[in-house]
Design a protein around this motif. Structure first.
Motif, PDB file in Angstrom:
ATOM      1  N   ILE A  49       0.853  -1.188   0.000  1.00 46.26           N
ATOM      2  CA  ILE A  49       0.000   0.000   0.000  1.00 46.26           C
ATOM      3  C   ILE A  49       0.888   1.238   0.000  1.00 46.26           C
ATOM      4  CG2 ILE A  49      -1.793   1.263   1.260  1.00 46.26           C
ATOM      5  CD1 ILE A  49      -2.500  -1.474   2.591  1.00 46.26           C
ATOM      6  N   GLY A  50       0.687   2.100  -1.010  1.00 44.62           N
ATOM      7  CA  GLY A  50       1.506   3.292  -1.161  1.00 44.62           C
ATOM      8  C   GLY A  50       2.658   3.007  -2.100  1.00 44.62           C
ATOM      9  N   MET A  51       2.418   3.176  -3.399  1.00 40.27           N
ATOM     10  CA  MET A  51       3.352   2.691  -4.411  1.00 40.27           C
ATOM     11  C   MET A  51       4.045   3.815  -5.172  1.00 40.27           C
ATOM     12  SD  MET A  51       3.639  -0.625  -4.316  1.00 40.27           S
ATOM     13  CE  MET A  51       3.928  -0.253  -2.588  1.00 40.27           C
ATOM     14  N   GLY A  52       4.377   4.918  -4.445  1.00 40.91           N
ATOM     15  CA  GLY A  52       5.265   5.920  -5.018  1.00 40.91           C
ATOM     16  C   GLY A  52       6.673   5.359  -5.104  1.00 40.91           C
ATOM     17  N   GLY A  53       7.656   6.238  -5.298  1.00 38.69           N
ATOM     18  CA  GLY A  53       9.015   5.770  -5.528  1.00 38.69           C
ATOM     19  C   GLY A  53       9.567   4.907  -4.414  1.00 38.69           C
ATOM     20  N   GLN A  54       9.437   5.345  -3.146  1.00 39.49           N
ATOM     21  CA  GLN A  54       9.947   4.553  -2.026  1.00 39.49           C
ATOM     22  C   GLN A  54       9.191   3.242  -1.906  1.00 39.49           C
ATOM     23  OE1 GLN A  54      12.662   5.300   0.030  1.00 39.49           O
ATOM     24  NE2 GLN A  54      12.361   3.174   0.656  1.00 39.49           N
ATOM     25  N   GLY A  55       7.877   3.298  -2.082  1.00 38.36           N
ATOM     26  CA  GLY A  55       7.075   2.092  -1.970  1.00 38.36           C
ATOM     27  C   GLY A  55       7.442   1.048  -3.008  1.00 38.36           C
ATOM     28  N   ARG A  56       7.662   1.486  -4.251  1.00 38.81           N
ATOM     29  CA  ARG A  56       8.043   0.524  -5.288  1.00 38.81           C
ATOM     30  C   ARG A  56       9.441  -0.024  -5.032  1.00 38.81           C
ATOM     31  NH1 ARG A  56       5.917   4.557  -8.377  1.00 38.81           N
ATOM     32  NH2 ARG A  56       7.879   5.037  -9.456  1.00 38.81           N
ATOM     33  N   HIS A  80       1.076   5.261 -10.286  1.00 42.85           N
ATOM     34  CA  HIS A  80       1.889   4.541  -9.302  1.00 42.85           C
ATOM     35  C   HIS A  80       1.360   3.119  -9.133  1.00 42.85           C
ATOM     36  CE1 HIS A  80       2.924   8.651  -7.245  1.00 42.85           C
ATOM     37  NE2 HIS A  80       3.474   8.518  -8.446  1.00 42.85           N
ATOM     38  N   ARG A  81       0.060   3.013  -9.058  1.00 41.33           N
ATOM     39  CA  ARG A  81      -0.583   1.704  -8.904  1.00 41.33           C
ATOM     40  C   ARG A  81      -0.247   0.790 -10.080  1.00 41.33           C
ATOM     41  NH1 ARG A  81      -5.291   3.868  -8.075  1.00 41.33           N
ATOM     42  NH2 ARG A  81      -6.224   3.579 -10.137  1.00 41.33           N
ATOM     43  N   GLN A  82      -0.323   1.340 -11.288  1.00 41.38           N
ATOM     44  CA  GLN A  82      -0.075   0.530 -12.481  1.00 41.38           C
ATOM     45  C   GLN A  82       1.385   0.107 -12.578  1.00 41.38           C
ATOM     46  OE1 GLN A  82      -2.596  -0.545 -14.588  1.00 41.38           O
ATOM     47  NE2 GLN A  82      -0.950  -1.912 -15.268  1.00 41.38           N
ATOM     48  N   ILE A 117       3.559  -0.896   3.991  1.00 41.54           N
ATOM     49  CA  ILE A 117       2.891   0.403   3.975  1.00 41.54           C
ATOM     50  C   ILE A 117       3.940   1.471   3.709  1.00 41.54           C
ATOM     51  CG2 ILE A 117       1.555   2.089   5.305  1.00 41.54           C
ATOM     52  CD1 ILE A 117       0.389  -0.314   6.859  1.00 41.54           C
ATOM     53  N   ALA A 118       3.805   2.145   2.570  1.00 41.00           N
ATOM     54  CA  ALA A 118       4.760   3.193   2.189  1.00 41.00           C
ATOM     55  C   ALA A 118       4.011   4.405   1.655  1.00 41.00           C
ATOM     56  CB  ALA A 118       5.750   2.667   1.163  1.00 41.00           C
ATOM     57  N   THR A 119       2.865   4.680   2.259  1.00 42.27           N
ATOM     58  CA  THR A 119       2.072   5.853   1.925  1.00 42.27           C
ATOM     59  C   THR A 119       2.787   7.113   2.411  1.00 42.27           C
ATOM     60  OG1 THR A 119       0.959   5.778   4.051  1.00 42.27           O
ATOM     61  CG2 THR A 119      -0.052   4.526   2.256  1.00 42.27           C
ATOM     62  N   PRO A 120       2.290   8.304   2.044  1.00 41.79           N
ATOM     63  CA  PRO A 120       2.749   9.510   2.746  1.00 41.79           C
ATOM     64  C   PRO A 120       2.518   9.377   4.258  1.00 41.79           C
ATOM     65  CG  PRO A 120       1.596  10.119   0.751  1.00 41.79           C
ATOM     66  CD  PRO A 120       1.406   8.635   0.913  1.00 41.79           C
ATOM     67  N   LEU A 234       3.043  17.202  -4.210  1.00 39.84           N
ATOM     68  CA  LEU A 234       2.632  16.411  -3.059  1.00 39.84           C
ATOM     69  C   LEU A 234       2.572  14.919  -3.367  1.00 39.84           C
ATOM     70  CD1 LEU A 234      -0.134  18.774  -1.656  1.00 39.84           C
ATOM     71  CD2 LEU A 234       2.213  18.498  -0.835  1.00 39.84           C
ATOM     72  N   ILE A 235       2.354  14.550  -4.619  1.00 44.27           N
ATOM     73  CA  ILE A 235       2.258  13.118  -4.944  1.00 44.27           C
ATOM     74  C   ILE A 235       3.558  12.571  -5.530  1.00 44.27           C
ATOM     75  CG2 ILE A 235      -0.234  13.270  -5.307  1.00 44.27           C
ATOM     76  CD1 ILE A 235       0.374  12.988  -8.362  1.00 44.27           C
ATOM     77  N   THR A 236       4.592  13.402  -5.569  1.00 40.95           N
ATOM     78  CA  THR A 236       5.865  12.958  -6.131  1.00 40.95           C
ATOM     79  C   THR A 236       6.995  13.104  -5.106  1.00 40.95           C
ATOM     80  OG1 THR A 236       6.139  15.161  -7.143  1.00 40.95           O
ATOM     81  CG2 THR A 236       5.244  13.400  -8.530  1.00 40.95           C
ATOM     82  N   GLY A 237       6.672  12.900  -3.839  1.00 40.72           N
ATOM     83  CA  GLY A 237       7.685  12.887  -2.790  1.00 40.72           C
ATOM     84  C   GLY A 237       7.947  14.211  -2.118  1.00 40.72           C
TER      85      GLY A 237
END
Length: 413
Positions: A49-56, A80-82, A117-120, A234-237
């Motif tokens: 859950i939370g698939m931005g750069g750190q999450g991926r 990010h999800r895709q 979990i790697a959400t904001p 805000l959605i890019t770190g």
């Protein structure tokens, strides 16, 4: 499948008996552990859950363990999800990974043992608590909580439900273990001072409004934070600069480096007695004073991100003042269990039910030091802290900063 996705032997025999009447039961070799695969009943089934750069990045780390089977990814940002789903599918050579917009589709899904979990930061507590109350173990990126109150609630829920919870700072041991051996081994005598060089506190969000892209669920991304217009930063770190979502560098790198200092000094399961903001005089840096007299400063020192001074010497990342980096004393300090760093430590503990190296209590205590520093900066006054009751002594206004209201309908259960 039984709870947690482990194959139930009784159910297997029932299915086999039925199948023997109509047709032979065909079980894939991978399910039986053939050709080096991990048998299904030995796998740890995970969602992310939370698939931005750190999450991926974390997701890729977990995919490297053969005992892990990732079955679900989630993010309020479609791209990010895709990307996360594509990465999982490519790893397994199929299209089986499910992708979700809403984290509750993962936390309530049967058959998942653990979640990444790697959400904001402002989402960490709610998502973690939802996962734990639905029977999932948790690996959560640092800073584990947005407030001190959230952190204590996460500890309480982990203990109540018997969940394994690992905080996500790999640097506390991985980067700083030389310091731990030097300090705990007495190489510089009795340590009296440490300097931690990380960024400062977060502040108000000043970003101008921008139209929301079609693949962003902006209301869900904000969640418990106050409503404000969308901005792509805000959605890019870039959220960590802003108080509604994070504690800034103090809680970001602070959870790594204050964590390193606290662990070296064996203060990682308590807290300071006093926090003194810079005053332009006797205290040029934010200063934490502990009950045993040790002081930790935010900023300063003479070299690098972490410095220590003891009664018999000083050390930084390069070694002593002359740059000589000594071999540390040959002592054992309990750290990761199992193999494979902090991810392997978590997976080992999911199986054994031991406490991981960055157990939520330790992670919460480290985050608390960072949060208290922020409160002292924001209010610009000294704070007296009771690390047992976890309250600021004699200052009702400062105590209100220990937690924050959440935007409806979000709350911690």
């Amino acid at each position: 499948m039984s709870h947690g996705g482990r194959f139930n032997r009784r159910r297997f025999l029932q299915v086999a008996a039925v199948g023997s009447v109509a047709a032979p039961l065909v079980i894939p070799g991978s399910a039986l552990g053939l050709d080096g695969a991990v048998p299904a009943n030995d796998r740890i089934v995970m969602g992310a859950i939370g698939m931005g750069g750190q999450g991926r990045g974390d997701l890729g780390g977990f995919l490297g363990f053969p005992q892990v089977q990732v079955v679900a990814v989630c993010d309020a940002v479609g791209r990010h999800r895709q990307m996360a789903k594509d990465g999982v599918d490519q790893h397994y050579g199929n299209k089986d990974c499910q992708s979700y917009n809403d984290f509750r589709d993962v936390t309530t899904r049967d058959g998942i043992d653990a979640v990444l979990i790697a959400t904001p930061d402002h989402w960490h507590a709610i998502v973690s608590i939802e996962a734990m109350t639905h029977g999932k173990d948790v690996y959560c990126e640092k800073p584990e909580c947005l407030t001190i109150g959230e952190g204590r609630r996460m500890v309480d829920i982990a203990r109540r439900y018997g969940r394994v919870f690992s905080g996500g700072s790999q640097r506390v041991w991985g980067d700083y273990n030389w310091f731990h051996k030097m300090v705990r081994g007495g190489a510089i005598g009795n340590v009296t001072e440490a300097w931690v060089n990380v960024g400062g506190p977060s502040g108000p969000c000043y970003l101008p409004p921008v139209d929301v892209p079609s693949d962003v669920d902006w209301d869900l991304w904000l969640g418990p934070a106050p409503w404000r217009p969308f901005h792509p930063t805000l959605i890019t770190g870039g959220f960590r600069a802003f108080r509604d979502y994070s504690g800034g560098g103090m809680t970001d790198w602070g959870c790594h480096t204050f964590g390193g200092a606290l662990f070296a000094l064996e203060l990682h399961e308590t807290g300071p007695a006093e926090i003194i903001p810079p005053d332009g005089g006797e205290h040029p840096q934010l200063t934490y004073v502990f009950a045993n007299g040790v002081k930790i400063y935010h900023g300063g020192g003479w070299d690098g991100i972490l410095n220590f001074r003891g009664t018999e010497g000083e050390i930084s990342e390069k070694g002593d003042r002359l740059g000589n980096r000594a071999e540390p004393p040959d002592i054992y300090i309990p750290n990761y269990k199992g193999e494979g760093g902090i991810f392997g430590d978590f997976l080992h503990c999911v199986r054994t039910r031991e406490l991981p190296f960055r157990d939520i209590e330790r992670a919460h205590r480290t985050a608390t030091v960072s949060h208290l520093g922020n409160i002292a900066y924001w209010l610009n006054r000294r704070l007296k802290w009771d690390p047992v009751k976890e309250e600021i002594i004699g200052d009702p206004e400062a105590n209100r900063w220990l937690d924050r209201p959440k935007r409806a309908p979000w709350s911690m259960s």
